[in-house]
Motif scaffolding. Structure first.
Motif, mmCIF file in Angstrom:
data_model
loop_
_atom_site.group_PDB
_atom_site.id
_atom_site.type_symbol
_atom_site.label_atom_id
_atom_site.label_comp_id
_atom_site.label_asym_id
_atom_site.label_seq_id
_atom_site.Cartn_x
_atom_site.Cartn_y
_atom_site.Cartn_z
ATOM 1 N N ARG A 154 8.297 4.044 8.769
ATOM 2 C CA ARG A 154 7.412 4.599 7.749
ATOM 3 C C ARG A 154 5.988 4.739 8.289
ATOM 4 O O ARG A 154 5.331 5.773 8.112
ATOM 5 C CB ARG A 154 7.448 3.677 6.524
ATOM 6 C CG ARG A 154 6.584 4.125 5.402
ATOM 7 C CD ARG A 154 6.966 3.435 4.098
ATOM 8 N NE ARG A 154 5.856 3.528 3.179
ATOM 9 C CZ ARG A 154 5.107 2.496 2.772
ATOM 10 N NH1 ARG A 154 5.387 1.280 3.185
ATOM 11 N NH2 ARG A 154 4.108 2.684 1.945
ATOM 12 N N LEU A 155 5.505 3.705 8.956
ATOM 13 C CA LEU A 155 4.138 3.770 9.489
ATOM 14 C C LEU A 155 4.005 4.901 10.509
ATOM 15 O O LEU A 155 2.979 5.578 10.572
ATOM 16 C CB LEU A 155 3.737 2.428 10.106
ATOM 17 C CG LEU A 155 3.626 1.248 9.133
ATOM 18 C CD1 LEU A 155 3.151 -0.004 9.865
ATOM 19 C CD2 LEU A 155 2.670 1.570 7.980
ATOM 20 N N GLN A 156 5.062 5.103 11.288
ATOM 21 C CA GLN A 156 5.006 6.203 12.268
ATOM 22 C C GLN A 156 4.961 7.551 11.549
ATOM 23 O O GLN A 156 4.151 8.420 11.875
ATOM 24 C CB GLN A 156 6.217 6.153 13.204
ATOM 25 C CG GLN A 156 6.205 7.338 14.161
ATOM 26 C CD GLN A 156 7.119 7.162 15.354
ATOM 27 O OE1 GLN A 156 7.710 6.111 15.573
ATOM 28 N NE2 GLN A 156 7.227 8.213 16.141
ATOM 29 N N ARG A 157 5.818 7.697 10.528
ATOM 30 C CA ARG A 157 5.858 8.944 9.749
ATOM 31 C C ARG A 157 4.484 9.227 9.126
ATOM 32 O O ARG A 157 4.058 10.382 9.026
ATOM 33 C CB ARG A 157 6.927 8.793 8.659
ATOM 34 C CG ARG A 157 7.082 9.958 7.713
ATOM 35 C CD ARG A 157 8.382 9.850 6.929
ATOM 36 N NE ARG A 157 8.523 8.641 6.110
ATOM 37 C CZ ARG A 157 7.825 8.398 4.993
ATOM 38 N NH1 ARG A 157 6.944 9.252 4.559
ATOM 39 N NH2 ARG A 157 8.031 7.281 4.313
ATOM 40 N N LEU A 158 3.756 8.193 8.732
ATOM 41 C CA LEU A 158 2.473 8.379 8.057
ATOM 42 C C LEU A 158 1.294 8.446 9.032
ATOM 43 O O LEU A 158 0.142 8.531 8.626
ATOM 44 C CB LEU A 158 2.256 7.245 7.047
ATOM 45 C CG LEU A 158 3.288 7.209 5.907
ATOM 46 C CD1 LEU A 158 3.166 5.927 5.101
ATOM 47 C CD2 LEU A 158 3.148 8.429 4.996
ATOM 48 N N VAL A 207 0.864 -1.190 0.000
ATOM 49 C CA VAL A 207 0.000 0.000 0.000
ATOM 50 C C VAL A 207 0.902 1.242 0.000
ATOM 51 O O VAL A 207 1.792 1.357 0.840
ATOM 52 C CB VAL A 207 -0.926 0.028 1.250
ATOM 53 C CG1 VAL A 207 -1.886 1.213 1.167
ATOM 54 C CG2 VAL A 207 -1.704 -1.276 1.375
ATOM 55 N N PRO A 208 0.687 2.175 -0.953
ATOM 56 C CA PRO A 208 1.567 3.347 -1.049
ATOM 57 C C PRO A 208 1.325 4.378 0.062
ATOM 58 O O PRO A 208 0.290 4.355 0.733
ATOM 59 C CB PRO A 208 1.223 3.945 -2.418
ATOM 60 C CG PRO A 208 -0.098 3.380 -2.797
ATOM 61 C CD PRO A 208 -0.296 2.108 -2.041
ATOM 62 N N ASP A 209 2.298 5.276 0.200
ATOM 63 C CA ASP A 209 2.287 6.296 1.262
ATOM 64 C C ASP A 209 0.982 7.091 1.349
ATOM 65 O O ASP A 209 0.399 7.222 2.420
ATOM 66 C CB ASP A 209 3.433 7.303 1.041
ATOM 67 C CG ASP A 209 4.757 6.774 1.586
ATOM 68 O OD1 ASP A 209 4.831 5.568 1.896
ATOM 69 O OD2 ASP A 209 5.701 7.573 1.696
ATOM 70 N N GLU A 210 0.558 7.644 0.208
ATOM 71 C CA GLU A 210 -0.616 8.544 0.222
ATOM 72 C C GLU A 210 -1.832 7.799 0.764
ATOM 73 O O GLU A 210 -2.606 8.351 1.549
ATOM 74 C CB GLU A 210 -0.960 9.070 -1.181
ATOM 75 C CG GLU A 210 0.201 9.563 -2.019
ATOM 76 C CD GLU A 210 1.018 8.406 -2.603
ATOM 77 O OE1 GLU A 210 2.179 8.229 -2.139
ATOM 78 O OE2 GLU A 210 0.523 7.678 -3.475
ATOM 79 N N ALA A 211 -1.998 6.543 0.330
ATOM 80 C CA ALA A 211 -3.165 5.777 0.774
ATOM 81 C C ALA A 211 -3.080 5.504 2.278
ATOM 82 O O ALA A 211 -4.082 5.611 2.997
ATOM 83 C CB ALA A 211 -3.263 4.474 0.010
ATOM 84 N N LEU A 212 -1.885 5.185 2.776
ATOM 85 C CA LEU A 212 -1.740 4.899 4.209
ATOM 86 C C LEU A 212 -2.040 6.154 5.035
ATOM 87 O O LEU A 212 -2.738 6.087 6.058
ATOM 88 C CB LEU A 212 -0.335 4.369 4.513
ATOM 89 C CG LEU A 212 -0.063 2.936 4.047
ATOM 90 C CD1 LEU A 212 1.394 2.551 4.280
ATOM 91 C CD2 LEU A 212 -0.985 1.947 4.759
#
Ligand SMILES: [Zn+2]
Length: 443
Positions: free
Chosen positions: A239-243, A195-200
């Motif tokens: 990454r999940l934290q950043r998003l 799943v890409p960044d924007e969607a997350l």
């Protein structure tokens, strides 16, 4: 109004308070909720008109919560075994899914999984699959409680063409079930790598607005963590934290690859861990450090994962496996005691699904989601400690009665609403179609 039900088993394990085992007690159900727990004579006096269910030699526990599965994959049980995860997924499961998954497939597979789960004492499951509209509809028809995952994945499937359509269809389904008594919905982005960044980031925001849980496979294998480091120069959890994904809304499934600082990170954000020990063992994914997670204060629930990677939806098996490997992995035979494992399969699962106000323990006011387990068999006798017996000796075949919201869905080891024979016949028909196509060189 329905009659009250008075259940008088050999023992009641309410799970809250912890490790309590009540003898000579009854539980009274009124209008789908737990009305009271009291000594049998007192309960009988107060509820003389109740339908009485005596279960000597049986133990009554809260319904088991299967915190992670892909119900429809029951139709792929045994399709491709003994392979590494990446190969299993990319060469077998995803091609089979793109060819076979349809509304009818999901309905039939989900009904099969629900029948299997109910007979094994599961009263609530958290699902992630295509056509969640069919999962929700089937679960509602079958009377089981569910958290239906609104799947998001970065490839076209028969359910949706692209991320935008996955999100739009998910939001519409959430709306449709907003006030359903048994079905809740949550986002189910498949995994950080799919799943890409924007969607997350979008999912994190919308989940907050709609007050939804988010279930996602996280750090299932070492390979996916390495790939993230190579391609993005960050570990998946960074990454999940950043998003904005790390919060008590997140149900992070698997977590077999964790640094010590990542355990602190998960604890700091109140993330729920979903442990699927048998799937991890079968796919040789690694070991979830359950003891370390629990020591850090992280809520850990239990799931079976789908039938294609387990290969059953047996929470009794999962409890026992979790207890045994926790001891082996930590080198400590007191790790994950029986009572702790039962909590993981009940109240901690309810907490992960954000349903602990409603289910997970036998407490007055909560829904009457309950399971009776017969401890009278040769393999469960004698009974020194019913809790220990449940985890280390009993199996799902010992489940005799199952209630969801006070409705009895299993009576004397038989399904009351579903026809097990018809379900097996339909699944056999699917197997025949899938096998025939496998052999057809033109496909
Ligand atoms: Zn899974």
């Amino acid at each position: 109004m329905d009659r009250d039900i008075l259940i008088a088993p050999g023992w009641i394990i309410p799970v809250e308070p912890h490790d309590q085992v009540l003898e000579h007690h009854a539980l009274v159900v009124r209008a789908g909720r737990i009305e009271t727990l009291a000594p049998v004579a007192e309960a009988a006096r107060a509820h003389p008109d109740a339908e009485r269910v005596d279960l000597p030699g049986e133990v009554l526990i809260p319904g088991l919560v299967n915190a992670h599965t892909h119900a429809a994959m029951n139709l792929f049980r045994g399709l491709a075994d003994d392979l590494p995860l990446e190969q299993w997924l990319a060469r077998h499961i995803w091609p089979a899914e793109s060819r076979w998954v349809s509304p009818e497939f999901v309905r039939d597979g989900t009904r099969h999984a629900i029948a299997e789960m109910l007979l094994g004492g599961v009263t609530c499951f958290s699902d992630m699959y295509f056509f969640p509209d069919q999962v929700a509809r089937t679960a509602a028809e079958c009377g089981i409680r569910s958290l239906v995952g609104l799947i998001v994945i970065d490839f076209a499937s028969p359910w949706a063409r692209d991320i935008g359509e996955y999100l739009a269809k998910g939001a519409a389904l959430h709306d449709e079930y907003r006030n359903h008594p048994l079905v809740r919905t949550g986002f189910a982005p498949h995994a950080p790598y799919s799943v890409p960044d924007e969607a997350l980031a979008r999912i994190a925001t919308v989940a907050e607005e709609l007050d939804l849980q988010i279930v996602m496979h996280v750090n299932e294998t070492a390979a996916e963590v390495e790939r993230s480091l190579e391609e993005r120069h960050e570990r998946p959890l960074e990454r999940l934290q950043r998003l904005g994904l790390l919060s008590p809304r997140l149900m992070a499934v698997h977590l077999t690859q964790l640094l010590d600082r990542e355990i602190e990170q998960l604890a700091h954000h109140g993330v729920n861990a979903i442990h699927c020990p048998e799937s991890n063992l079968k796919l040789a994914s690694g070991f979830c450090p359950v003891q370390a997670l629990k020591r850090a204060g992280i809520n850990v629930a239990l799931g079976t994962d789908g039938a294609a990677s387990n290969n059953d939806l047996d929470m009794f098996g999962e409890m026992r496996t979790a207890a045994l490997i926790a001891k082996a992995v930590s080198g400590d035979s007191s790790a994950l005691a029986a009572g702790e494992v039962l909590r993981m399969a009940t109240i901690d699962g309810a907490r992960a699904l954000a349903m602990s106000e409603l289910i997970g323990s036998l407490v007055p006011g909560k829904a009457a989601d309950m399971v009776a387990v017969d401890l009278g068999g040769l393999h469960t006798q004698p009974v020194y400690d019913p809790l220990s017996q449940l985890v280390y000796a009993a199996g799902r075949g010992d489940v005799t009665h199952v209630w969801v919201a006070g409705r009895r869905l299993v009576r004397d080891r038989r399904l009351t609403l579903l026809d097990a024979g018809a379900i097996v016949n339909r699944s056999a028909a699917w197997r025949a179609r899938i096998r025939a196509a496998d052999r057809d060189p033109r496909r």
